[in-house]
Scaffold this active site. Structure first.
Site, PDB file in Angstrom:
ATOM      1  N   GLY A  45       0.842  -1.188   0.000  1.00  0.00           N
ATOM      2  CA  GLY A  45       0.000   0.000   0.000  1.00  0.00           C
ATOM      3  C   GLY A  45       0.879   1.239   0.000  1.00  0.00           C
ATOM      4  N   GLN A  50       3.049   9.936   1.320  1.00  0.00           N
ATOM      5  CA  GLN A  50       4.338   9.240   1.326  1.00  0.00           C
ATOM      6  C   GLN A  50       5.198   9.590   0.114  1.00  0.00           C
ATOM      7  OE1 GLN A  50       2.402   5.196   2.195  1.00  0.00           O
ATOM      8  NE2 GLN A  50       4.350   5.086   3.296  1.00  0.00           N
ATOM      9  N   CYS A  98       5.824  -0.072   7.302  1.00  0.00           N
ATOM     10  CA  CYS A  98       5.471   1.083   6.467  1.00  0.00           C
ATOM     11  C   CYS A  98       6.699   1.511   5.689  1.00  0.00           C
ATOM     12  CB  CYS A  98       4.997   2.217   7.375  1.00  0.00           C
ATOM     13  SG  CYS A  98       4.509   3.702   6.476  1.00  0.00           S
ATOM     14  N   LEU A  99       6.513   1.823   4.406  1.00  0.00           N
ATOM     15  CA  LEU A  99       7.653   2.238   3.584  1.00  0.00           C
ATOM     16  C   LEU A  99       8.277   3.529   4.104  1.00  0.00           C
ATOM     17  CD1 LEU A  99       6.261   1.481   0.000  1.00  0.00           C
ATOM     18  CD2 LEU A  99       7.851   0.099   1.351  1.00  0.00           C
ATOM     19  N   HIS A 140      -4.564   1.284   7.396  1.00  0.00           N
ATOM     20  CA  HIS A 140      -3.194   1.806   7.530  1.00  0.00           C
ATOM     21  C   HIS A 140      -2.977   2.991   6.574  1.00  0.00           C
ATOM     22  CE1 HIS A 140       1.342   1.280   7.904  1.00  0.00           C
ATOM     23  NE2 HIS A 140       1.211   2.054   6.849  1.00  0.00           N
ATOM     24  N   GLU A 141      -3.366   2.801   5.303  1.00  0.00           N
ATOM     25  CA  GLU A 141      -3.157   3.867   4.309  1.00  0.00           C
ATOM     26  C   GLU A 141      -4.033   5.081   4.608  1.00  0.00           C
ATOM     27  OE1 GLU A 141      -0.607   3.534   2.633  1.00  0.00           O
ATOM     28  OE2 GLU A 141      -0.424   1.407   3.087  1.00  0.00           O
ATOM     29  N   HIS A 144      -2.628   7.594   6.943  1.00  0.00           N
ATOM     30  CA  HIS A 144      -1.646   8.530   6.381  1.00  0.00           C
ATOM     31  C   HIS A 144      -2.314   9.832   5.929  1.00  0.00           C
ATOM     32  CE1 HIS A 144       2.096   6.320   6.416  1.00  0.00           C
ATOM     33  NE2 HIS A 144       1.564   5.271   5.825  1.00  0.00           N
TER      34      HIS A 144
HETATM   35 NI    NI Z   1       2.447   3.354   5.738  1.00  0.00          NI
END
Ligand code: NI
Length: 181
Positions: A45, A50, A98-99, A140-141, A144
């Site tokens: 995701g 991000q 998470c990236l 999760h996304e 953000h």
């Molecule tokens: Ni994330």
């Protein structure tokens, strides 16, 4: 186009993202770019903040979980202006990463099911129910977009234990196999 991924500590990850007005940006191209960026980084995701854009859009490809949940085999979706309007009563823990927080994984408690309204990259409206892995990655996304990351959802004790790592991110002390900024 592959974007560099914004790392924890950056203001874009703490900001509230704005809804996207229809026709204001090329969401199809941006969606393709976000998938490309996500795939090269090995994520499931990716949310627009991000890549430094504070707009309400995220992409998900849950197919890596198809072995455990066959229905996810072709789960690849773009969520624009999403609104999670209902959460199930049950909650469970799942190890999240998470990236934007490379190398950090923690068990996070979340509701196991959601109902969500959104438009896709073709500006078609959807109203859907999700549970399992899909509900997990979507929540999760979605966080953000509201300036939250998964460590914000940890218990005070766990937060203390990861504090050093979080400070490290803000000082550039991390390793990532993809381009970051
Ligand atoms: Ni994330």
């Amino acid at each position: 186009m592959i974007y560099p991924i914004v790392i924890y500590g950056a203001s874009e990850l703490k900001a509230l993202s704005a809804p996207i007005e229809k026709g204001s940006i090329d969401v199809k191209t941006l969606s393709e770019d976000m998938f490309a960026t996500m795939y090269q980084a090995g994520g499931v995701g990716l949310a627009a903040p991000q890549i430094g854009m504070n707009i309400r859009m995220f992409v998900v490809d849950a197919s890596p979980w198809a072995e455990e949940e066959p229905a996810l085999a072709d789960f690849k979706k773009t969520f624009i202006n999403a609104e999670i309007y209902e959460y199930g009563d049950e909650e469970d823990y799942f190890s999240e990463g998470c990236l934007s927080l490379p190398g950090l994984y923690e068990d996070v408690k979340r509701p196991t099911s959601i109902r969500i309204r959104y438009v896709d990259e073709n500006w078609e409206e959807h109203d859907e129910f999700y549970d399992g892995y899909a509900a997990r990655v979507i929540q999760h996304e979605y966080d953000h977009l509201d300036g939250k990351v998964f460590t914000d959802r940890l218990s005070p004790l766990r937060k203390k234990l990861v504090k050093g790592k979080l400070v490290g991110f803000t000082k550039g002390k991390y390793k990532a196999s993809y381009r970051t900024k």
